[in-house]
Design an enzyme around this catalytic site. Structure first.
Site, PDB file in Angstrom:
ATOM      1  N   CYS A  55      -5.402   6.723  11.732  1.00 58.67           N
ATOM      2  CA  CYS A  55      -4.077   6.102  11.808  1.00 58.67           C
ATOM      3  C   CYS A  55      -3.212   6.496  10.611  1.00 58.67           C
ATOM      4  CB  CYS A  55      -4.211   4.583  11.866  1.00 58.67           C
ATOM      5  SG  CYS A  55      -5.110   3.864  10.484  1.00 58.67           S
ATOM      6  N   GLY A 110      -3.529 -20.215  11.635  1.00 61.86           N
ATOM      7  CA  GLY A 110      -2.631 -19.091  11.870  1.00 61.86           C
ATOM      8  C   GLY A 110      -3.339 -17.976  12.598  1.00 61.86           C
TER       9      GLY A 110
END
Length: 455
Positions: free
Chosen positions: A50, A189
């Site tokens: 990536c 979260g």
């Protein structure tokens, strides 16, 4: 032959640009085959992650190699060379070898010392090797790079110190508890930070963790990836009663948990220790929570201090690794310097063996009454004489290969032992041996002239 590397990475190109020049896994094999059949290139490896796209190649000439590698990129991705020239970096010979060593050891990564790149380099090399796209030079070079990186990981602390906030939170928890077995972790979260935290926890062996989010579906999506449990944020205080660690990273303008809420929870927990780590900005947890007995609160400033200290430690380890890379580069250059003499050494051995076999055959013809035992003794000791006579010339030719004027010296050696015919035969055999991993056969003098990769 020369080693050439061209590529682009997170330092030279944006994410969007890197995506445009990323080799897709389903077509990468075809790309390797095209690269292998490209003019001027005898060996090739494509490394794609990536954060980088890099092509390593063994080429017959540097100028031609640069031209054809750029053309390969332009043709494969359907873009004009001018569109990527500003993002591209090119490294040749020693610089290319050193760059590969640094990449494989994690010194060129966005996160200094990350270890995932080793597996990516290894997979890229094996893929190219399986497709017969590597040969003598890259089989040695990539094996050396992989071995070096493994040694770096086991003999240095380059990858042992957390350098991301989410991972630092996990490391802090490990320092407190030793490990996470039989511990209950609550993640508040389910965004990118929360998901990354869940991933780290799963890798550390957490078998009981709860993901809390405003949107239950999102919490469940993250929890399901790692065999966790999802709950809505409305039920947060209830789940804290059984928790050991709370890691919070939700986006909010107000506190998710206040001192009063945790005080009430603490009473229901019989004041068992509770460790709370707030990695959100703005903060999720009331700083006054830290005033409560047996409740220990850490915020992002505490973690960033850990990250900075760990980055400094990794930088210190990187200095050690740079010295290791220098030694490996010297070792590879030494091996390369002797590569050109391999056909000459083989030719000398082959010629000596032929002479020895012919001499033994004459002895058998002249003395037909010799027993098999006597013939065996004659073969053994006559071959020993040949090997002893070869020892000094073979040692000498390897030493000569490291001298500046090796081309002239090796040519003299070939003429002195009259090896032209034997070398020619070996080259002919290699041309017809499709299973061989040696480079394309060349005339003896060409082999000697072109092999020094670092020249």
């Amino acid at each position: 032959m020369y080693i050439l590397m061209i590529g682009l990475n997170y330092k030279t190109a944006s994410v969007g640009t890197r995506e445009r020049f990323a080799f897709q896994e389903e077509t990468k094999e075809q790309a390797i085959r095209v690269l292998k059949n490209t003019k001027s290139i005898s060996e090739g490896v494509i490394l794609g992650t990536c954060n980088r796209t890099e092509i390593y190649a063994v080429v017959d000439q540097l100028n031609r190699g640069r031209h054809y590698l750029k053309s390969f990129l332009a043709d494969w991705f359907g873009v004009d060379k001018l569109e990527f020239s500003d993002f591209l970096y090119i490294k040749e010979n020693d610089e290319a070898v050193e760059h590969l060593f640094r990449v494989t050891c994690g010194l060129d990564s966005m996160v200094l010392g990350e270890t995932q790149i080793l597996g990516q380099v290894k997979n890229s090399f094996f893929q190219s090797q399986n497709l017969k796209s590597t040969g003598t030079i890259f089989n040695m070079l990539f094996k050396q790079a992989i071995t070096l990186a493994k040694h770096v990981q086991t003999s240095t602390d380059i990858g042992k110190n957390a350098v991301s906030v989410s991972y630092a939170a996990i490391e802090l928890g490990k320092n407190i508890f030793g490990d996470f077995r039989n511990k209950t972790v609550v993640i508040v979260g389910a965004g990118k930070m929360g998901e990354l935290t869940a991933k780290h926890l799963h890798e550390q062996g957490v078998n009981t963790f709860v993901v809390v989010n405003r949107t239950y579906e999102r919490a469940k999506s993250v929890a399901d990836q790692f065999n966790g449990k999802a709950i809505s944020i409305q039920n947060l205080t209830g789940v804290l009663i059984e928790a050991d660690i709370v890691i919070s990273s939700i986006i909010t303008d107000s506190y998710v948990l206040t001192k009063q809420q945790i005080q009430a929870v603490s009473q229901k927990r019989n004041y068992r220790p509770l460790f709370m780590i707030d990695i959100a900005v703005p903060r999720n947890l009331d700083s006054d929570i830290n005033d409560l007995d047996n409740v220990f609160l850490y915020d992002i400033d505490d973690l960033e201090g850990i990250v900075e200290a760990n980055l400094e430690k990794r930088s210190q380890e990187a200095e050690k690794i740079n010295l290791m890379i220098e030694k490996e580069l010297i070792s590879f250059k030494s091996w390369i310097s002797t590569l050109g003499v391999v056909p000459i050494m083989a030719a000398l051995r082959e010629k000596s063996l032929t002479i020895h076999q012919e001499a033994v055959r004459h002895i058998e013809n002249k003395l037909p009454d010799l027993t098999q035992r006597e013939l065996k003794i004659i073969r053994k000791y006559s071959k020993s004489i040949v090997n002893q006579m070869l020892h000094d010339p073979l040692i000498g030719i390897k030493e000569m290969a490291a001298t500046p004027n090796k081309k002239e010296v090796l040519d003299i050696f070939i003429q002195l032992f009259n090896l032209e015919e034997e070398i020619y035969k070996q080259n002919q055999m290699r041309e017809h041996n499709t299973e061989s991993d040696l480079p394309n056969a060349m005339h003896p003098s060409s082999t000697i002239r072109n092999i020094p990769v670092h020249s």
